[in-house]
Design an enzyme around this catalytic site. Structure first.
Site, PDB file in Angstrom:
ATOM      1  CB  THR A  77      -7.556  -3.843  -5.207  1.00 33.82           C
ATOM      2  OG1 THR A  77      -8.736  -2.964  -5.235  1.00 33.82           O
ATOM      3  CG2 THR A  77      -7.024  -3.623  -6.959  1.00 33.82           C
ATOM      4  CD  GLU A  78      -8.196  -3.876   1.203  1.00 28.68           C
ATOM      5  OE1 GLU A  78      -9.439  -3.860   1.464  1.00 28.68           O
ATOM      6  OE2 GLU A  78      -7.235  -3.006   1.253  1.00 28.68           O
ATOM      7  CB  THR A  79     -12.578  -9.397  -1.899  1.00 31.24           C
ATOM      8  OG1 THR A  79     -13.839  -9.897  -1.203  1.00 31.24           O
ATOM      9  CG2 THR A  79     -11.960 -10.393  -2.536  1.00 31.24           C
ATOM     10  CE1 TYR A 112      -4.437  -1.881   0.475  1.00 29.13           C
ATOM     11  CE2 TYR A 112      -2.585  -3.407   1.484  1.00 29.13           C
ATOM     12  CZ  TYR A 112      -3.733  -3.083   1.184  1.00 29.13           C
ATOM     13  OH  TYR A 112      -4.900  -4.172   1.030  1.00 29.13           O
TER      14      TYR A 112
END
Length: 391
Positions: A319-321, A166
């Site tokens: 991109t996030e899960t 990040y």
């Protein structure tokens, strides 16, 4: 045309020390329905010496070329930018990677709505494996060493193609890139603070060291619109600035911003100005989705996003899960190890034909974070591989 020269000081490896506070870490803090609460952590790091990356720009602030020069000490600068600084300036002085450094001016730039052929050709996003996210922090919040990051990566099974980070604190662009290369993974790097876009890009450029072959994507900001930290216009401007700097440094891969699916749907310019649409979406926070239905939840949400985009067929990457293994129940969403496995299995099944369009959150539990009732006391427990081997 007269050419102005500005120097971006590329900061060398940040080692753990009692120095100046640096960075704002990614805190995955969704409340129900993708409302985000941000937790700010302080990282202590020390900047030492490093080579200068020189970016030549014209009077309009447009990058022309780059070069590197020598090894020089990085000066500490606390002066604010001059009021006479143009809105199109890239960087006016050497920037130390510390919270005391002068803020970088982010120019307002024209939008970019199409994916270049070069970025499509060089991106590995058509790879065969799912992605995963990783944070290089110890449970006490300190920075992990290269040896620790490598130890963590050695515990990650095969079958993945991309690792997402990040930001640039804790030298993570370097340490994670090194570990990723050893496992044949591509890096999804990130600029976390768009007010420091030029200095963070400089750290990524330094980590690449002229070789972009292991980079898949570089994201500019994470959930900034959803959290209220920036407007869509500010994020779009930062994307444009970063894209120009990266192109000048030889990078031709994808440049995106990441926000929640809900925020991107309400602000389609975030996707319209990215090389593909990158969104975070967590069925757990919906409250009406059981773990086993996570995959179908995602596949039904994506078309609602594409419907509002300029390019209705634009590629969408989640991109996030993921799903937490511990925490408090959120309606139909119950945190448990069994449900975490069921959710990830459902997600992988739903994206069998396009695994590179999903990045799982996250490899290991993030004990450096704080659990809160607003996040169903689950913030530390999203690691689908359990606790970090290196601590």
């Amino acid at each position: 045309m007269k050419t102005n020269t500005f120097a971006l000081a590329a900061v060398s490896l940040l080692q753990l020390a009692s120095a100046q506070p640096f960075g704002i870490r990614h805190a995955h803090k969704h409340a129900k329905k993708d409302v985000l609460v941000t937790v700010v952590d302080t990282v202590y790091a020390q900047a030492t010496a490093g080579p200068n990356v020189i970016i030549y720009v014209d009077q309009a602030g447009n990058p022309i070329s780059t070069t590197t020069e020598g090894v020089a000490a990085v000066p500490i600068s606390t002066a604010a930018p001059s009021p006479a600084t143009s809105a199109a300036a890239v960087v006016v002085q050497n920037v130390q990677s510390s919270s005391s450094a002068a803020p970088v001016v982010v120019p307002v730039a024209s939008t970019y709505a199409t994916t270049s052929a070069a970025s499509t050709a060089t991106s590995s996003s058509s790879g065969s494996g799912f992605g995963f996210s990783y944070s290089p922090y110890n449970s006490d919040g300190t920075c992990k060493t290269q040896a620790q990051v490598t130890e963590d990566f050695n515990a990650i099974p095969s079958g993945y193609s991309i690792v997402r980070i990040y930001g640039t604190d804790c030298s993570q662009a370097t340490t994670v890139l090194t570990a990723a290369k050893a496992k044949g993974l591509k890096l999804f790097a990130g600029v976390y603070d768009i007010t420091q876009v030029s200095s963070e890009v400089a750290l990524i450029v330094k980590a690449a060291n002229g070789d972009w072959s292991s980079f898949d994507t570089i994201s500019i900001g994470n959930e900034l619109v959803n959290s209220g930290s920036a407007t869509a216009a500010q994020v779009v401007a930062a994307i444009s600035t970063a894209r120009s700097l990266l192109k000048t440094a030889g990078y031709t891969g994808s440049v995106v911003t990441v926000d929640t699916l809900v925020a991107a749907r309400a602000n389609p310019s975030l996707c319209d100005n990215s090389d593909y649409c990158a969104v975070n979406s967590h069925p757990f926070f919906d409250g009406g989705v059981a773990a086993a239905d996570s995959g179908s939840f995602l596949t039904t949400q994506i078309p609602t996003l594409q419907a509002v985009l300029s390019n209705k067929s634009q590629r969408v990457v989640i991109t996030e899960t993921g799903w937490p293994s511990q925490g408090s129940t959120n309606g139909k969403a119950v945190p448990s190890s069994e449900n975490q496995s069921a959710a990830i299995s459902s997600i992988k099944s739903a994206f069998t034909s396009s695994p590179s369009n999903v990045i799982l959150f996250t490899t290991f539990n993030t004990m450096w974070k704080k659990n809160t009732a607003a996040q169903f006391n689950a913030e530390q427990y999203w690691g689908f591989l359990g606790n970090c081997p290196s601590g």
